[in-house]
Design an enzyme around this catalytic site. Structure first.
Site, PDB file in Angstrom:
ATOM      1  N   GLY A  24      25.370  45.433  40.570  1.00 33.51           N
ATOM      2  CA  GLY A  24      26.265  44.298  40.740  1.00 33.51           C
ATOM      3  C   GLY A  24      26.293  43.421  39.511  1.00 33.51           C
ATOM      4  N   ARG A  25      27.124  42.390  39.575  1.00 31.26           N
ATOM      5  CA  ARG A  25      27.267  41.485  38.437  1.00 31.26           C
ATOM      6  C   ARG A  25      27.084  40.056  38.918  1.00 31.26           C
ATOM      7  NH1 ARG A  25      29.062  43.560  33.862  1.00 31.26           N
ATOM      8  NH2 ARG A  25      30.112  41.655  33.218  1.00 31.26           N
ATOM      9  N   ASP A  40      35.807  36.175  37.191  1.00 27.43           N
ATOM     10  CA  ASP A  40      34.535  36.566  37.814  1.00 27.43           C
ATOM     11  C   ASP A  40      33.632  35.381  38.130  1.00 27.43           C
ATOM     12  OD1 ASP A  40      35.434  39.134  37.474  1.00 27.43           O
ATOM     13  OD2 ASP A  40      33.713  39.828  36.309  1.00 27.43           O
ATOM     14  N   HIS A  57      60.410  63.986  44.045  1.00 28.35           N
ATOM     15  CA  HIS A  57      59.739  65.255  44.320  1.00 28.35           C
ATOM     16  C   HIS A  57      59.629  66.053  43.033  1.00 28.35           C
ATOM     17  CE1 HIS A  57      58.513  68.838  46.493  1.00 28.35           C
ATOM     18  NE2 HIS A  57      59.401  69.520  45.776  1.00 28.35           N
TER      19      HIS A  57
HETATM   20  C1  LIG Z   1      31.651  49.053  33.444  1.00 30.05           C
HETATM   21  C2  LIG Z   1      32.683  48.155  34.051  1.00 30.05           C
HETATM   22  C3  LIG Z   1      33.879  48.691  34.475  1.00 30.05           C
HETATM   23  C4  LIG Z   1      34.856  47.869  35.016  1.00 30.05           C
HETATM   24  N1  LIG Z   1      36.018  48.438  35.427  1.00 30.05           N
HETATM   25  C5  LIG Z   1      36.982  47.659  35.953  1.00 30.05           C
HETATM   26  C6  LIG Z   1      38.223  48.217  36.339  1.00 30.05           C
HETATM   27  O1  LIG Z   1      38.455  49.417  36.214  1.00 30.05           O
HETATM   28  N2  LIG Z   1      39.167  47.390  36.842  1.00 30.05           N
HETATM   29  C7  LIG Z   1      38.951  46.040  36.997  1.00 30.05           C
HETATM   30  O2  LIG Z   1      39.844  45.331  37.455  1.00 30.05           O
HETATM   31  N3  LIG Z   1      37.783  45.488  36.642  1.00 30.05           N
HETATM   32  C8  LIG Z   1      36.797  46.261  36.121  1.00 30.05           C
HETATM   33  N4  LIG Z   1      35.622  45.688  35.720  1.00 30.05           N
HETATM   34  C9  LIG Z   1      35.430  44.243  35.949  1.00 30.05           C
HETATM   35  C10 LIG Z   1      36.162  43.427  34.870  1.00 30.05           C
HETATM   36  O3  LIG Z   1      35.664  43.790  33.608  1.00 30.05           O
HETATM   37  C11 LIG Z   1      35.945  41.950  35.140  1.00 30.05           C
HETATM   38  O4  LIG Z   1      36.377  41.646  36.447  1.00 30.05           O
HETATM   39  C12 LIG Z   1      36.744  41.098  34.156  1.00 30.05           C
HETATM   40  O5  LIG Z   1      36.374  41.359  32.828  1.00 30.05           O
HETATM   41  C13 LIG Z   1      36.538  39.612  34.459  1.00 30.05           C
HETATM   42  O6  LIG Z   1      37.251  38.849  33.558  1.00 30.05           O
HETATM   43  P1  LIG Z   1      36.821  37.349  33.215  1.00 30.05           P
HETATM   44  O7  LIG Z   1      37.862  36.859  32.268  1.00 30.05           O
HETATM   45  O8  LIG Z   1      36.581  36.595  34.446  1.00 30.05           O
HETATM   46  O9  LIG Z   1      35.403  37.460  32.493  1.00 30.05           O
HETATM   47  P2  LIG Z   1      34.818  38.356  31.330  1.00 30.05           P
HETATM   48  O10 LIG Z   1      35.662  39.526  31.045  1.00 30.05           O
HETATM   49  O11 LIG Z   1      33.398  38.580  31.671  1.00 30.05           O
HETATM   50  O12 LIG Z   1      34.924  37.418  30.056  1.00 30.05           O
HETATM   51  C14 LIG Z   1      34.211  36.235  29.946  1.00 30.05           C
HETATM   52  C15 LIG Z   1      34.076  35.905  28.479  1.00 30.05           C
HETATM   53  O13 LIG Z   1      33.561  34.584  28.359  1.00 30.05           O
HETATM   54  C16 LIG Z   1      32.729  34.524  27.230  1.00 30.05           C
HETATM   55  N5  LIG Z   1      31.840  33.361  27.400  1.00 30.05           N
HETATM   56  C17 LIG Z   1      30.974  33.127  28.416  1.00 30.05           C
HETATM   57  N6  LIG Z   1      30.354  31.954  28.248  1.00 30.05           N
HETATM   58  C18 LIG Z   1      30.847  31.416  27.102  1.00 30.05           C
HETATM   59  C19 LIG Z   1      30.596  30.203  26.392  1.00 30.05           C
HETATM   60  N7  LIG Z   1      29.737  29.302  26.843  1.00 30.05           N
HETATM   61  N8  LIG Z   1      31.274  29.996  25.245  1.00 30.05           N
HETATM   62  C20 LIG Z   1      32.181  30.904  24.783  1.00 30.05           C
HETATM   63  N9  LIG Z   1      32.461  32.045  25.410  1.00 30.05           N
HETATM   64  C21 LIG Z   1      31.802  32.320  26.560  1.00 30.05           C
HETATM   65  C22 LIG Z   1      31.992  35.849  27.243  1.00 30.05           C
HETATM   66  O14 LIG Z   1      31.500  36.183  25.965  1.00 30.05           O
HETATM   67  C23 LIG Z   1      33.091  36.799  27.737  1.00 30.05           C
HETATM   68  O15 LIG Z   1      33.750  37.435  26.664  1.00 30.05           O
HETATM   69  C24 LIG Z   1      34.631  46.469  35.148  1.00 30.05           C
HETATM   70  C25 LIG Z   1      33.426  45.921  34.710  1.00 30.05           C
HETATM   71  C26 LIG Z   1      32.462  46.745  34.167  1.00 30.05           C
HETATM   72  C27 LIG Z   1      31.184  46.148  33.694  1.00 30.05           C
END
Ligand SMILES: Cc1cc2nc3c(=O)[nH]c(=O)nc-3n(C[C@H](O)[C@H](O)[C@H](O)COP(=O)(O)OP(=O)(O)OC[C@H]3O[C@@H](n4cnc5c(N)ncnc54)[C@H](O)[C@@H]3O)c2cc1C
Length: 461
Positions: free
Chosen positions: A269-270, A309, A440
């Site tokens: 999980g995450r 997330d 089809h």
């Molecule tokens: C292996 C894997 C496979 C996946 N496959 C899928 C898929 O097929 N389909 C799907 O929908 N989802 C998938 N996911 C989930 C998807 O990657 C996440 O749901 C998505 O990236 C969430 O986006 P976000 O913008 O909320 O956060 P994130 O993508 O986590 O981005 C957050 C960003 O914030 C930055 N950050 C954090 N704190 C700070 C700070 N204080 N200052 C500056 N920057 C900061 C981080 O460096 C990061 O780059 C997968 C995840 C993993 C790990």
């Protein structure tokens, strides 16, 4: 310290943050985006995209060596091989192309991007340790899009041969064996890919079945395929620790055994990224470990928004993007709310699994339903692809036939998820789907056939 000011300040350049930034820029909002690491976040750099690249490469490699598949078609194969470092370089090239593209889109939208770690001073100010020196940034609206990170397991901290998905996707040499802890979508997608690349893979899952978020009927073809790929699956089992290339596993009765593995992938999980950047000081309302938001993605503090997330399940890139786009529009003055009926959940295992809307069980709790499943073994296109495993299943209200949910398992069904989601968002009835002409021969015909079946008269079954 440099001082900057803007209307919208976005912390985190993942799919939530960068989409919010692009849309805000398009709407003429003076926007700054801060990213500590690489634009594109988890999704583009270490998540969705690299995992799907690896899955594709693994499938290509496996197909080359799968005599049972090729032989039936009369195709003979020559000696094959894989240069895995090159596979990973190819994957990195795709990531670079996409992240570069996002950078260009941000520029085009007039967004100022800063690389550095942001720390919140209050709900309108962040201090950024940027490459160009320390910056104090004041804003009218703060969007928190800090995402999530892999959750460790007690006794199995990340490091050395204990990998999170991030390290697993960066390996340049294939291990001989891999133990995957956690049979959720990340563990199974990567586990199956490594199995196809010739790695001896074992999966350890605490619950009594794989992909526990989906129902058992939907995941049965995946379980079968795991067996065909020689993946050993230990259910109702808990990984306890790893030393000297041995993973200690306890079964539900407490009996312990050891499994030899060169590497361990922990995919249990995450967790939301809510620590280490001064969020505590804002004292925002939480919903468990996640930032609490309302239907506009507003947090408990005025003009502080949260997306993606960090706001909880479903942790999916397309949800983060949809929220990001919406919040930008709200800040621009538009009236918006996150009232989506369906957020597709797709697992890129072999076969792929899709679920949109209500499962049969959840729908039944709301009233009488009709559930109809059409198997791919009766679909011409599936046969030409040698992929007759799986089905499309529709769940509809019994009284007016309004579709409440659609699920599918089969090769490439991720591409059907858009049709399923559209049907739900448009309030389609079984009749609408049955009477839509589906090309089809396509796998999508199984969607129309499932609707026909729900109406009591499938044409090809
Ligand atoms: C292996 C894997 C496979 C996946 N496959 C899928 C898929 O097929 N389909 C799907 O929908 N989802 C998938 N996911 C989930 C998807 O990657 C996440 O749901 C998505 O990236 C969430 O986006 P976000 O913008 O909320 O956060 P994130 O993508 O986590 O981005 C957050 C960003 O914030 C930055 N950050 C954090 N704190 C700070 C700070 N204080 N200052 C500056 N920057 C900061 C981080 O460096 C990061 O780059 C997968 C995840 C993993 C790990």
């Amino acid at each position: 310290m440099n001082e900057l000011a803007c209307k919208a300040l976005i912390i985190g350049g993942g799919p939530g943050g960068y989409v919010a930034a692009i849309r805000a820029g398009q709407l003429g909002i003076d926007t700054i985006l801060i990213e500590a690491d690489r634009i594109g976040g988890t999704c583009l750099n270490v998540g969705c995209i690299p995992s799907k690249a690896l899955i594709h490469a693994a499938e290509m490699f496996h197909a080359l060596g799968d005599a049972s598949t090729l032989g039936a078609m009369g195709i003979a194969r020559g000696p094959g091989g894989i240069d895995f470092a090159r596979t990973i370089a190819w994957k990195n090239g795709i990531v670079a192309r996409l992240t570069g593209g996002v950078g260009a889109l941000l520029k085009k939208a007039g967004v100022r991007s800063l690389r550095g770690h942001a720390t919140l001073a209050d709900g309108k100010t962040a201090i950024v340790a940027a490459d160009t020196g320390e910056q104090r940034i004041r804003c009218e609206h703060l969007i928190l899009a800090t995402g999530s990170e892999p959750a460790p397991l007690p006794g199995l901290q990340f490091g050395g041969d204990v990998l999170s998905s991030t390290e697993a996707l960066a390996l340049t040499k294939l291990p001989a064996s891999l133990a995957v802890v956690g049979a959720g979508y990340i563990g199974l997608e990567l586990g199956m890919a490594f199995a196809k690349l010739g790695v001896r893979v074992s999966v350890i899952e605490a619950l009594d079945r794989v992909l526990p978020l989906y129902d058992a009927e939907l995941t049965a073809p995946v379980t079968r395929r795991l067996g065909e790929l020689g993946v050993e699956v230990a259910l109702s089992a808990r990984a306890q620790g790893f030393a000297d290339r041995e993973l200690r596993i306890a079964d539900s009765g407490g009996a312990e055994r050891r499994l030899s593995a060169e590497k361990v992938l922990v995919a249990v999980g995450r967790r939301a990224r809510t620590q280490g950047f001064g969020l505590e000081g804002l004292d925002l309302a939480m919903s468990g470990p996640f930032l609490r938001i309302d239907e506009r993605c507003a947090t408990s503090m005025r003009n502080v928004w949260a997306i993606g997330d960090v706001t909880g399940e479903p942790m999916l890139a397309h949800r983060a993007m949809a929220q990001g786009e919406m919040v930008a529009e709200i800040i621009s003055g538009r009236k918006r709310a996150f009232d989506r009926i369906a957020i597709p959940a797709v697992t890129f295992t072999d076969p792929e699994v899709v679920s949109v809307g209500l499962s049969p069980e959840a729908a039944r709790e709301r009233g009488e339903t009709r559930v109809a499943a059409f198997p791919f073994r009766a679909n011409g296109r599936a046969l030409t692809l040698q992929r007759e495993d799986g089905f499309v299943r529709i769940v509809a209200r019994a009284d007016n036939h309004v579709v409440l949910g659609v699920q599918a398992v089969g090769a490439g069904v991720s591409e059907l998820s858009a049709a399923f989601a559209l049907a739900l968002e448009m309030g389609a009835r079984l009749e609408d789907i049955a009477q839509t002409i589906h090309a089809h021969p396509t796998m999508s015909e199984a969607f129309a056939e499932a609707a026909h079946l729900g109406l009591g008269h499938a044409l090809h079954l």
